[in-house]
Design an enzyme around this catalytic site. Structure first.
Site, PDB file in Angstrom:
ATOM      1  N   HIS A 273      31.788  15.349  55.188  1.00 28.10           N
ATOM      2  CA  HIS A 273      31.835  15.137  56.637  1.00 28.10           C
ATOM      3  C   HIS A 273      32.703  16.210  57.272  1.00 28.10           C
ATOM      4  O   HIS A 273      33.654  16.688  56.657  1.00 28.10           O
ATOM      5  CB  HIS A 273      32.425  13.745  56.952  1.00 28.10           C
ATOM      6  CG  HIS A 273      32.112  13.276  58.325  1.00 28.10           C
ATOM      7  ND1 HIS A 273      32.880  13.617  59.408  1.00 28.10           N
ATOM      8  CD2 HIS A 273      31.080  12.543  58.800  1.00 28.10           C
ATOM      9  CE1 HIS A 273      32.345  13.078  60.501  1.00 28.10           C
ATOM     10  NE2 HIS A 273      31.259  12.423  60.164  1.00 28.10           N
ATOM     11  N   ASP A 331      25.635   7.933  56.197  1.00 25.47           N
ATOM     12  CA  ASP A 331      24.213   8.071  55.838  1.00 25.47           C
ATOM     13  C   ASP A 331      23.909   7.734  54.392  1.00 25.47           C
ATOM     14  O   ASP A 331      22.743   7.658  54.008  1.00 25.47           O
ATOM     15  CB  ASP A 331      23.758   9.518  56.129  1.00 25.47           C
ATOM     16  CG  ASP A 331      23.779   9.795  57.613  1.00 25.47           C
ATOM     17  OD1 ASP A 331      24.437  10.760  58.039  1.00 25.47           O
ATOM     18  OD2 ASP A 331      23.171   9.009  58.360  1.00 25.47           O
TER      19      ASP A 331
HETATM   20  C1  SDX Z   1      26.697  12.684  60.295  1.00 20.54           C
HETATM   21  O1  SDX Z   1      30.138  14.752  63.033  1.00 20.54           O
HETATM   22  C2  SDX Z   1      29.833  13.506  62.956  1.00 20.54           C
HETATM   23  O2  SDX Z   1      30.623  12.658  63.356  1.00 20.54           O
HETATM   24  C3  SDX Z   1      28.463  13.223  62.390  1.00 20.54           C
HETATM   25  C4  SDX Z   1      28.203  11.766  62.053  1.00 20.54           C
HETATM   26  C5  SDX Z   1      28.078  10.940  63.296  1.00 20.54           C
HETATM   27  O3  SDX Z   1      28.262   9.729  63.177  1.00 20.54           O
HETATM   28  O4  SDX Z   1      27.665  11.527  64.350  1.00 20.54           O
HETATM   29  O5  SDX Z   1      29.229  11.236  61.236  1.00 20.54           O
HETATM   30  C6  SDX Z   1      26.869  11.623  61.310  1.00 20.54           C
HETATM   31  O6  SDX Z   1      26.130  13.694  60.602  1.00 20.54           O
HETATM   32  C7  SDX Z   1      27.293  12.483  58.938  1.00 20.54           C
HETATM   33  C8  SDX Z   1      27.091  13.732  58.025  1.00 20.54           C
HETATM   34  C9  SDX Z   1      25.686  13.646  57.472  1.00 20.54           C
HETATM   35  N1  SDX Z   1      25.346  14.878  56.715  1.00 20.54           N
HETATM   36  C10 SDX Z   1      25.172  14.842  55.421  1.00 20.54           C
HETATM   37  O7  SDX Z   1      25.407  13.864  54.698  1.00 20.54           O
HETATM   38  C11 SDX Z   1      24.598  16.129  54.847  1.00 20.54           C
HETATM   39  C12 SDX Z   1      25.386  16.483  53.580  1.00 20.54           C
HETATM   40  N2  SDX Z   1      26.705  16.828  54.009  1.00 20.54           N
HETATM   41  C13 SDX Z   1      27.009  18.258  54.129  1.00 20.54           C
HETATM   42  O8  SDX Z   1      25.937  18.995  54.673  1.00 20.54           O
HETATM   43  C14 SDX Z   1      28.369  18.482  54.725  1.00 20.54           C
HETATM   44  O9  SDX Z   1      29.231  17.613  54.141  1.00 20.54           O
HETATM   45  C15 SDX Z   1      28.593  18.465  56.196  1.00 20.54           C
HETATM   46  C16 SDX Z   1      27.624  19.331  56.933  1.00 20.54           C
HETATM   47  C17 SDX Z   1      28.497  17.074  56.716  1.00 20.54           C
HETATM   48  C18 SDX Z   1      29.979  19.031  56.368  1.00 20.54           C
HETATM   49  O10 SDX Z   1      29.926  20.325  55.808  1.00 20.54           O
HETATM   50  P1  SDX Z   1      31.223  21.201  55.710  1.00 20.54           P
HETATM   51  O11 SDX Z   1      31.898  21.273  57.034  1.00 20.54           O
HETATM   52  O12 SDX Z   1      30.906  22.471  55.006  1.00 20.54           O
HETATM   53  O13 SDX Z   1      32.119  20.307  54.781  1.00 20.54           O
HETATM   54  P2  SDX Z   1      33.461  20.800  54.201  1.00 20.54           P
HETATM   55  O14 SDX Z   1      34.044  21.946  54.977  1.00 20.54           O
HETATM   56  O15 SDX Z   1      34.290  19.572  54.049  1.00 20.54           O
HETATM   57  O16 SDX Z   1      33.013  21.369  52.752  1.00 20.54           O
HETATM   58  C19 SDX Z   1      34.023  21.612  51.812  1.00 20.54           C
HETATM   59  C20 SDX Z   1      33.299  22.095  50.576  1.00 20.54           C
HETATM   60  C21 SDX Z   1      32.393  23.301  50.812  1.00 20.54           C
HETATM   61  O17 SDX Z   1      32.362  23.975  49.560  1.00 20.54           O
HETATM   62  P3  SDX Z   1      33.423  25.201  49.265  1.00 20.54           P
HETATM   63  O18 SDX Z   1      33.152  26.257  50.302  1.00 20.54           O
HETATM   64  O19 SDX Z   1      34.808  24.610  49.398  1.00 20.54           O
HETATM   65  O20 SDX Z   1      33.110  25.651  47.853  1.00 20.54           O
HETATM   66  O21 SDX Z   1      32.417  21.066  50.083  1.00 20.54           O
HETATM   67  C22 SDX Z   1      31.090  21.555  50.050  1.00 20.54           C
HETATM   68  C23 SDX Z   1      31.031  22.713  51.016  1.00 20.54           C
HETATM   69  O22 SDX Z   1      29.989  23.593  50.638  1.00 20.54           O
HETATM   70  N3  SDX Z   1      30.247  20.435  50.479  1.00 20.54           N
HETATM   71  C24 SDX Z   1      29.311  19.849  49.737  1.00 20.54           C
HETATM   72  C25 SDX Z   1      28.790  18.804  50.521  1.00 20.54           C
HETATM   73  N4  SDX Z   1      29.429  18.782  51.691  1.00 20.54           N
HETATM   74  C26 SDX Z   1      30.330  19.785  51.675  1.00 20.54           C
HETATM   75  N5  SDX Z   1      28.854  20.133  48.495  1.00 20.54           N
HETATM   76  C27 SDX Z   1      27.861  19.333  48.040  1.00 20.54           C
HETATM   77  N6  SDX Z   1      27.311  18.299  48.726  1.00 20.54           N
HETATM   78  C28 SDX Z   1      27.755  18.009  49.971  1.00 20.54           C
HETATM   79  N7  SDX Z   1      27.207  17.008  50.638  1.00 20.54           N
END
Ligand code: SDX
Length: 393
Positions: A273, A331
């Site tokens: 998130h 989700d």
């Molecule tokens: C919603 O914003 C809101 O409030 C949204 C929401 C709402 O109610 O409106 O809460 C609803 O959209 C929830 C999120 C739903 N999306 C997903 O579940 C899709 C999967 N999640 C990812 O795409 C991701 O977690 C995000 C887009 C939600 C956040 O991405 P970020 O900002 O890159 O997350 P981060 O900075 O915390 O990531 C840290 C690390 C990164 O790797 P490194 O660069 O450190 O090596 O974790 C990795 C990211 O690549 N990472 C994941 C991951 N999410 C982050 N790796 C694998 N699987 C994942 N799901």
């Protein structure tokens, strides 16, 4: 320092806004709607009382609640012309494409009578949107399955009405299952608002130009559709079904290795998130709701639910996820419970949009209600060419 909250000066950049509606503490995994913890609202209130809270700032009295429920019920029908709008779509069109069009199309019926700067007009627009979204989502579904549209029935609850419009037919009496009705109502509460997420920020920016609220909400629907945002529940269920087809729980370890290999581009959908760096409080409530619904439907051994719990267990113990503070979000379980209820995968985000409409419109009204608001205009850091002259060829 605003009340009990302190922010470092850098937090409020030009693109941030101030809001009194929803508070998230990403580190603690805390979510408050107008100061009330989501856990208490999901347990003690219904969705329409939560809508009243988000729109007006306080929970309704018994009389206010009854009046609000009645007012929403009286606006659940859509203009008869709307059904012809759907006919332009192919039957296999994604329901979010249809919903984006339908919500935007509402502007055609109310634009002339809606001055976004008139508080009374904003109030009735909010009621119309909250009341009609279930009808529109159900129409998008009925259009795809080739069944007749079901008119809303005002003696049913908000969730019960949606269930009947989705799963009822004119051929027989539809009996609302109270366990499913309560579960859906709670799912709506969990999705109602979430501070300045991508789709809410889209609605705010869109509405800041003075466009009508129906057009602004249709922009929010379009943004929510994305798999990184509201489309994650559909993507998460598709991910679970893919792993199940490849061998299920036995294949979880292999799948997790793929996720950890960033070059694979595979993400654990429903995890992570932008704000929560702890367990999304909604995910816990969603898992409990999932449990209840699966038990009610005799699906306790649902393989996808077992698979999801196995994935969660591994992720919560694996350093790759723990070190990145990746936890289940809203989700992760919502798709499993919606699928059990009979909602098709490609309509999950439509249900999310239905529930989030109140958050979008409450945030829009808060912004427009501030006499100081101006049209949004995010700036940029320019990284392109220096000034240069065209040379004659
Ligand atoms: C919603 O914003 C809101 O409030 C949204 C929401 C709402 O109610 O409106 O809460 C609803 O959209 C929830 C999120 C739903 N999306 C997903 O579940 C899709 C999967 N999640 C990812 O795409 C991701 O977690 C995000 C887009 C939600 C956040 O991405 P970020 O900002 O890159 O997350 P981060 O900075 O915390 O990531 C840290 C690390 C990164 O790797 P490194 O660069 O450190 O090596 O974790 C990795 C990211 O690549 N990472 C994941 C991951 N999410 C982050 N790796 C694998 N699987 C994942 N799901």
């Amino acid at each position: 320092q605003t009340g009990m909250f302190t922010y470092d000066p850098g937090f409020l950049s030009t693109s941030a806004c101030q809001s009194a509606i929803t508070y998230i503490d990403g580190d603690k995994g805390e979510l408050l709607y107008r100061g009330y913890p989501i856990e208490q609202l999901a347990t003690n209130c219904d969705y329409l009382d939560t809508c009243f809270l988000l729109l007006k700032g306080d929970l309704p009295s018994a009389t206010e609640s009854a009046d609000f429920h009645k007012l929403v019920a009286q606006h659940t029908m859509v203009n008869e012309q709307m059904q012809f709008f759907l006919r332009g779509f192919r039957r296999d069109a994604h329901p979010m494409a249809i919903l984006t069009g339908l919500v935007g199309g509402m502007s055609a019926f109310y634009h002339d009578s809606t001055d976004i700067n008139n508080p009374e007009h904003r109030e009735i627009a909010a009621i119309r949107l909250i009341a009609k979204m279930p009808t529109l989502v159900a129409m998008a579904y009925k259009y795809k399955v080739g069944q007749p549209y079901m008119y809303p029935q005002n003696n049913l609850s908000y969730a019960g009405n949606f269930m009947r419009m989705m799963f009822g037919t004119p051929c027989e009496e539809y009996v609302v299952n109270p366990v499913i009705e309560r579960a859906l109502d709670r799912i709506f509460i969990l999705h109602a608002d979430h501070e300045q997420n991508a789709s809410t920020s889209t609605v705010r920016l869109c509405a800041s130009s003075g466009t009508n609220p129906f057009a602004a909400i249709s922009a929010g629907v379009a943004c929510l559709w994305g798999p990184a945002h509201g489309g994650a529940n559909e993507a998460c269920l598709n991910m679970l079904e893919t792993i199940q087809a490849q061998g299920g729980v036995a294949k979880v370890g292999e799948f997790m290795e793929q996720v950890k290999d960033k070059s694979s581009g595979v993400k654990l959908m429903g995890f992570g998130h932008r704000v929560y760096k702890n367990y999304d409080p909604r995910a816990k409530l969603m898992q409990e709701t999932c449990d209840e619904v699966l038990k009610e439907l005799g699906l306790e051994n649902d393989p996808l639910f077992k698979l999801a719990k196995a994935l969660e267990k591994i992720a919560l113990e694996d350093d790759y996820f723990v070190s990145r503070k990746l936890y289940p979000n809203v989700d992760f379980y919502s798709g499993i419970v919606q699928r059990a209820i009979g909602i098709p995968v490609n309509l999950f985000t439509g249900v999310f949009a239905l529930a989030r409409t109140v958050g979008w419109i409450a945030q829009l009204n808060e912004m427009i209600g501030d006499p100081e608001y101006k049209i949004g205009r995010p700036r940029q850091l320019f990284t392109g060419s220096e000034r240069r002259d065209v040379k004659p060829r």
